[in-house]
Design a protein around this motif. Structure first.
Motif, mmCIF file in Angstrom:
data_model
loop_
_atom_site.group_PDB
_atom_site.id
_atom_site.type_symbol
_atom_site.label_atom_id
_atom_site.label_comp_id
_atom_site.label_asym_id
_atom_site.label_seq_id
_atom_site.Cartn_x
_atom_site.Cartn_y
_atom_site.Cartn_z
ATOM 1 N N SER A 1 0.845 -1.194 0.000
ATOM 2 C CA SER A 1 0.000 0.000 0.000
ATOM 3 C C SER A 1 0.881 1.244 0.000
ATOM 4 O O SER A 1 2.113 1.150 -0.033
ATOM 5 C CB SER A 1 -0.925 -0.019 1.221
ATOM 6 O OG SER A 1 -0.163 -0.061 2.420
ATOM 7 N N ASN A 2 0.270 2.418 0.035
ATOM 8 C CA ASN A 2 1.025 3.675 0.094
ATOM 9 C C ASN A 2 1.570 3.864 1.504
ATOM 10 O O ASN A 2 0.867 4.321 2.408
ATOM 11 C CB ASN A 2 0.127 4.862 -0.278
ATOM 12 C CG ASN A 2 0.084 5.115 -1.762
ATOM 13 O OD1 ASN A 2 0.406 4.237 -2.555
ATOM 14 N ND2 ASN A 2 -0.322 6.305 -2.159
ATOM 15 N N ARG A 3 2.823 3.553 1.687
ATOM 16 C CA ARG A 3 3.480 3.643 2.984
ATOM 17 C C ARG A 3 4.968 3.858 2.735
ATOM 18 O O ARG A 3 5.471 3.580 1.635
ATOM 19 C CB ARG A 3 3.229 2.385 3.808
ATOM 20 C CG ARG A 3 3.614 1.088 3.092
ATOM 21 C CD ARG A 3 3.149 -0.156 3.848
ATOM 22 N NE ARG A 3 3.797 -0.240 5.142
ATOM 23 C CZ ARG A 3 3.368 -1.041 6.127
ATOM 24 N NH1 ARG A 3 2.306 -1.814 5.938
ATOM 25 N NH2 ARG A 3 3.994 -1.075 7.291
ATOM 26 N N PRO A 4 5.727 4.342 3.719
ATOM 27 C CA PRO A 4 7.157 4.610 3.474
ATOM 28 C C PRO A 4 7.913 3.385 2.992
ATOM 29 O O PRO A 4 8.842 3.507 2.175
ATOM 30 C CB PRO A 4 7.649 5.078 4.845
ATOM 31 C CG PRO A 4 6.443 5.645 5.523
ATOM 32 C CD PRO A 4 5.294 4.802 5.056
ATOM 33 N N GLU A 5 7.546 2.202 3.479
ATOM 34 C CA GLU A 5 8.247 0.977 3.061
ATOM 35 C C GLU A 5 8.168 0.759 1.559
ATOM 36 O O GLU A 5 9.056 0.123 0.965
ATOM 37 C CB GLU A 5 7.665 -0.234 3.792
ATOM 38 C CG GLU A 5 7.986 -0.290 5.281
ATOM 39 C CD GLU A 5 7.024 0.507 6.134
ATOM 40 O OE1 GLU A 5 7.129 0.419 7.374
ATOM 41 O OE2 GLU A 5 6.154 1.227 5.570
ATOM 42 N N THR A 6 7.114 1.269 0.908
ATOM 43 C CA THR A 6 6.979 1.109 -0.537
ATOM 44 C C THR A 6 8.081 1.864 -1.271
ATOM 45 O O THR A 6 8.690 1.349 -2.212
ATOM 46 C CB THR A 6 5.599 1.605 -1.000
ATOM 47 O OG1 THR A 6 4.592 1.019 -0.179
ATOM 48 C CG2 THR A 6 5.347 1.246 -2.445
ATOM 49 N N LEU A 7 8.347 3.104 -0.845
ATOM 50 C CA LEU A 7 9.443 3.866 -1.438
ATOM 51 C C LEU A 7 10.791 3.218 -1.134
ATOM 52 O O LEU A 7 11.649 3.108 -2.016
ATOM 53 C CB LEU A 7 9.417 5.298 -0.900
ATOM 54 C CG LEU A 7 8.194 6.135 -1.289
ATOM 55 C CD1 LEU A 7 8.187 7.452 -0.522
ATOM 56 C CD2 LEU A 7 8.159 6.388 -2.792
ATOM 57 N N VAL A 8 10.964 2.776 0.108
ATOM 58 C CA VAL A 8 12.226 2.141 0.490
ATOM 59 C C VAL A 8 12.459 0.883 -0.345
ATOM 60 O O VAL A 8 13.583 0.618 -0.799
ATOM 61 C CB VAL A 8 12.225 1.810 2.000
ATOM 62 C CG1 VAL A 8 13.445 0.972 2.370
ATOM 63 C CG2 VAL A 8 12.200 3.096 2.821
ATOM 64 N N ALA A 9 11.399 0.098 -0.577
ATOM 65 C CA ALA A 9 11.542 -1.136 -1.356
ATOM 66 C C ALA A 9 11.989 -0.838 -2.782
ATOM 67 O O ALA A 9 12.855 -1.532 -3.332
ATOM 68 C CB ALA A 9 10.218 -1.899 -1.366
ATOM 69 N N ALA A 10 11.410 0.200 -3.396
ATOM 70 C CA ALA A 10 11.799 0.554 -4.758
ATOM 71 C C ALA A 10 13.239 1.051 -4.802
ATOM 72 O O ALA A 10 14.042 0.612 -5.639
ATOM 73 C CB ALA A 10 10.856 1.624 -5.310
ATOM 74 N N GLY B 1 20.689 -2.735 -8.284
ATOM 75 C CA GLY B 1 20.649 -2.962 -9.723
ATOM 76 C C GLY B 1 19.501 -3.857 -10.140
ATOM 77 O O GLY B 1 19.468 -4.357 -11.270
ATOM 78 N N ALA B 2 18.537 -4.081 -9.235
ATOM 79 C CA ALA B 2 17.374 -4.924 -9.540
ATOM 80 C C ALA B 2 16.253 -4.094 -10.132
ATOM 81 O O ALA B 2 16.270 -2.861 -10.067
ATOM 82 C CB ALA B 2 16.904 -5.639 -8.276
ATOM 83 N N LEU B 3 15.250 -4.760 -10.682
ATOM 84 C CA LEU B 3 14.108 -4.098 -11.295
ATOM 85 C C LEU B 3 12.930 -4.127 -10.324
ATOM 86 O O LEU B 3 12.538 -5.198 -9.847
ATOM 87 C CB LEU B 3 13.698 -4.781 -12.600
ATOM 88 C CG LEU B 3 14.531 -4.484 -13.854
ATOM 89 C CD1 LEU B 3 15.927 -5.110 -13.742
ATOM 90 C CD2 LEU B 3 13.833 -5.020 -15.089
ATOM 91 N N HIS B 4 12.389 -2.975 -10.046
ATOM 92 C CA HIS B 4 11.219 -2.842 -9.185
ATOM 93 C C HIS B 4 9.968 -3.065 -10.031
ATOM 94 O O HIS B 4 9.774 -2.411 -11.060
ATOM 95 C CB HIS B 4 11.206 -1.440 -8.564
ATOM 96 C CG HIS B 4 9.987 -1.116 -7.771
ATOM 97 N ND1 HIS B 4 9.685 -1.725 -6.580
ATOM 98 C CD2 HIS B 4 8.979 -0.229 -8.000
ATOM 99 C CE1 HIS B 4 8.553 -1.230 -6.101
ATOM 100 N NE2 HIS B 4 8.108 -0.325 -6.940
ATOM 101 N N VAL B 5 9.110 -3.998 -9.603
ATOM 102 C CA VAL B 5 7.866 -4.306 -10.309
ATOM 103 C C VAL B 5 6.735 -4.154 -9.305
ATOM 104 O O VAL B 5 6.583 -4.974 -8.399
ATOM 105 C CB VAL B 5 7.868 -5.734 -10.892
ATOM 106 C CG1 VAL B 5 6.635 -5.956 -11.763
ATOM 107 C CG2 VAL B 5 9.142 -6.010 -11.672
ATOM 108 N N ALA B 6 5.944 -3.093 -9.433
ATOM 109 C CA ALA B 6 4.924 -2.788 -8.437
ATOM 110 C C ALA B 6 3.553 -3.273 -8.888
ATOM 111 O O ALA B 6 3.205 -3.196 -10.063
ATOM 112 C CB ALA B 6 4.877 -1.282 -8.170
ATOM 113 N N LEU B 7 2.795 -3.763 -7.921
ATOM 114 C CA LEU B 7 1.451 -4.255 -8.157
ATOM 115 C C LEU B 7 0.527 -3.577 -7.160
ATOM 116 O O LEU B 7 0.871 -3.425 -5.982
ATOM 117 C CB LEU B 7 1.421 -5.775 -7.969
ATOM 118 C CG LEU B 7 0.170 -6.538 -8.397
ATOM 119 C CD1 LEU B 7 -0.052 -6.408 -9.898
ATOM 120 C CD2 LEU B 7 0.302 -8.016 -8.022
ATOM 121 N N HIS B 8 -0.647 -3.168 -7.617
ATOM 122 C CA HIS B 8 -1.601 -2.479 -6.745
ATOM 123 C C HIS B 8 -1.900 -3.330 -5.522
ATOM 124 O O HIS B 8 -2.080 -4.551 -5.619
ATOM 125 C CB HIS B 8 -2.889 -2.197 -7.525
ATOM 126 C CG HIS B 8 -3.783 -1.200 -6.876
ATOM 127 N ND1 HIS B 8 -4.594 -1.508 -5.804
ATOM 128 C CD2 HIS B 8 -4.002 0.115 -7.131
ATOM 129 C CE1 HIS B 8 -5.274 -0.446 -5.434
ATOM 130 N NE2 HIS B 8 -4.933 0.560 -6.216
#
Length: 516
Positions: A62-71, A78-85
């Motif tokens: 969800s929209n939380r600080p951990e989401t930004l940190v994960a990306a 050097g990994a690819l961030h793939v986000a899902l709703h």
């Protein structure tokens, strides 16, 4: 000159503003220095789990600080961030896992679910090699990673510091609805995104005194871009998990928000609520109006009521786009002045049309290289740098300005969320008693467009609209569920046997929409 990569840009922003607040979520805030430490800690954890350059990390948060940190931690590795709703169903998550074959899933179990880990258990049964990192849901029902736990984490010793990513390294796969029932997978690259997002921050004069309200999903490229651009400018980003007019207006007044973004639907709802229940919105300075078409009358009303400036942006997740900050352009219906040769208007045969003619909007791939993740080659990518990217949108160019007039393709734009009708149609066709089905957009006074399911009933059909929505909840995210149900004797078809969507749309009588 912008930093060469996203990683470098974020590092610079965090170092320059170590003690200043970076992200607020609910009642808690973290400073830039803490954000930087959390990114480093999670990147270290990723490396311990064996994440390497080029690996995909799927995040359903969800929209939380951990989401930004994960990306940002994925980019550091050097990994690819793939986000899902966050509200995507287990089936949708499984489809993405099959599509990108990730090395890791970062997952926030749903709150208030009797079996919060059911989706993960099924995934691991099908893919036992998949690694999963849990993030604590907001009600704390499942133990997992949080910002606080990352800040307490002792970094593991590493034998050799890995080389930072290069500008040519892929950073993200932006999942977006296609026209075949399967998501399109445009790639974003470290260098291109750093230039684009830093450029957006500079164009909007984002600075340390700005307070950015982000209610758009960070799982979408638009939401992630706007949050990151705000941080690159040194301001504070306030995260909301969903849009609600009263809450947004209250936060603007309480936190003195200066930057507000959204789709036409978001701003229509805000204006309606503001008229009924006035709030102090004088702190607002600027925002981005995008994700759906804005009429000049709506933009006039937005400027009058909110007293703020706007960048009107038109584009797609493929990285093609045009924008303008000039009120004389967007109040006249234009989305800006593309560079010479960057955009063309074409007919059905893809022949270029003269100025003033209406046709399909096409972007030059020489100006906007488009790259897709395919997963079926050694590199897993497909670069398309010549020819044209055809948008499916109707438009014209007059005096160098681009005007967007509507859509040629039948993708549904529900309040800024793009929905593939074929995906919904395929789900409807699996239900008992459905002889035929088609899904299309119908006008809606607030959302702009709503999802309409047209069903030819067969033996055993007995569903109301609410029954239909309930039956599809395990297959489709809530925003994809039909808002409207029409029962028909037949579906109009072309000579080739395809549903004639234009005729179907013209023949539908007006009825009310679902409230859910």
């Amino acid at each position: 000159m912008p930093p060469p990569t996203l990683v470098a840009a974020i590092d610079d922003a965090c170092r320059d503003a170590s003690a200043r607040l970076a992200v607020t979520s609910g009642d808690s805030s973290i400073a830039y220095g803490e954000l930087h430490r959390a990114i480093d800690a999670l990147a270290g954890r990723y490396r311990e789990l064996g994440i390497q350059r080029g690996d995909r990390i799927v995040c359903q948060l969800s929209n939380r600080p951990e989401t930004l940190v994960a990306a940002y931690a994925a980019w550091s590795c050097g990994a690819l961030h793939v986000a899902l709703h966050h509200e995507s169903t287990p089936r949708e998550l499984n489809d993405v896992i099959d599509l990108v074959r990730p090395a890791l899933l970062v997952y926030e179990p749903p709150c208030h679910s009797p079996r919060p880990l059911a989706a993960v258990d099924q995934l691991l049964a099908d893919s036992p090699d998949l690694r999963v990192l849990l993030v604590t849901p907001r009600d704390g029902s499942v133990h997992g990673m949080t910002i606080a736990s990352l800040l307490r984490r002792v970094p593991a010793a590493i034998e050799e510091t890995p080389a930072p990513p290069s500008p040519d390294d892929a950073a993200a796969i932006f999942l977006t609805s296609g026209t075949t029932g399967r998501p399109k997978t445009p790639l974003g690259f470290q260098g291109r995104l750093a230039r684009s997002w830093s450029g957006l921050s500079a164009a909007l004069s984002f600075g340390p005194d700005d307070v950015h309200l982000i209610h758009l999903p960070l799982a979408h490229g638009f939401g992630l871009m706007l949050a990151t651009a705000g941080l690159l400018g040194g301001g504070r980003v306030i995260l909301l998990n969903r849009f609600a007019s009263d809450e947004v207006l209250d936060v603007i007044a309480r936190e003195q928000v200066t930057v507000l973004h959204g789709s036409a639907t978001h701003f229509r709802l805000l204006l309606q609520r503001l008229a009924a229940s006035p709030r102090d919105v004088r702190s607002l300075r600027i925002g981005v109006a995008s994700a759906s078409a804005f009429s000049p009358s709506l933009l006039h009303a937005m400027r009058d009521a909110l007293q703020m400036d706007f960048m009107v942006m038109y584009g797609s997740s493929e990285g093609v786009g045009v924008a303008t900050l000039d009120p004389s352009e967007y109040l006249g219906g234009s989305v800006g002045r593309p560079d010479d040769g960057a955009v063309a208007i074409v007919n059905e045969q893809h022949e270029h049309l003269p100025d003033g003619a209406e046709g399909e909007i096409a972007f030059s791939r020489a100006h906007f290289p488009v790259t897709y993740w395919t997963g079926d080659s050694h590199t897993g990518v497909e670069e398309v740098s010549s020819g044209w990217f055809y948008t499916g949108d109707l438009g014209r160019i007059d005096d160098g300005q681009l005007f967007v007039l509507g859509r040629l393709k039948h993708q549904i734009n529900r309040g800024g969320s793009k929905i593939d009708p074929l995906e919904v149609e395929n789900a409807v066709l699996t239900l008992p008693g459905v002889a035929e089905a088609a899904v299309l957009a119908v006008p809606h006074p607030v959302l702009g467009e709503a999802v309409c399911a047209c069903v030819v009933p067969g033996d055993g059909w007995s569903m109301t609209l609410n029954d239909l929505r309930a039956a599809l909840r395990d297959s489709l995210a809530p925003y994809k569920l039909p808002d409207d149900l029409r029962l028909l004797d037949r579906l109009p078809r072309t000579a080739l046997g395809k549903v004639d969507v234009m005729q179907l749309s013209a023949d539908l009588p007006p009825v009310g929409m679902a409230s859910g």
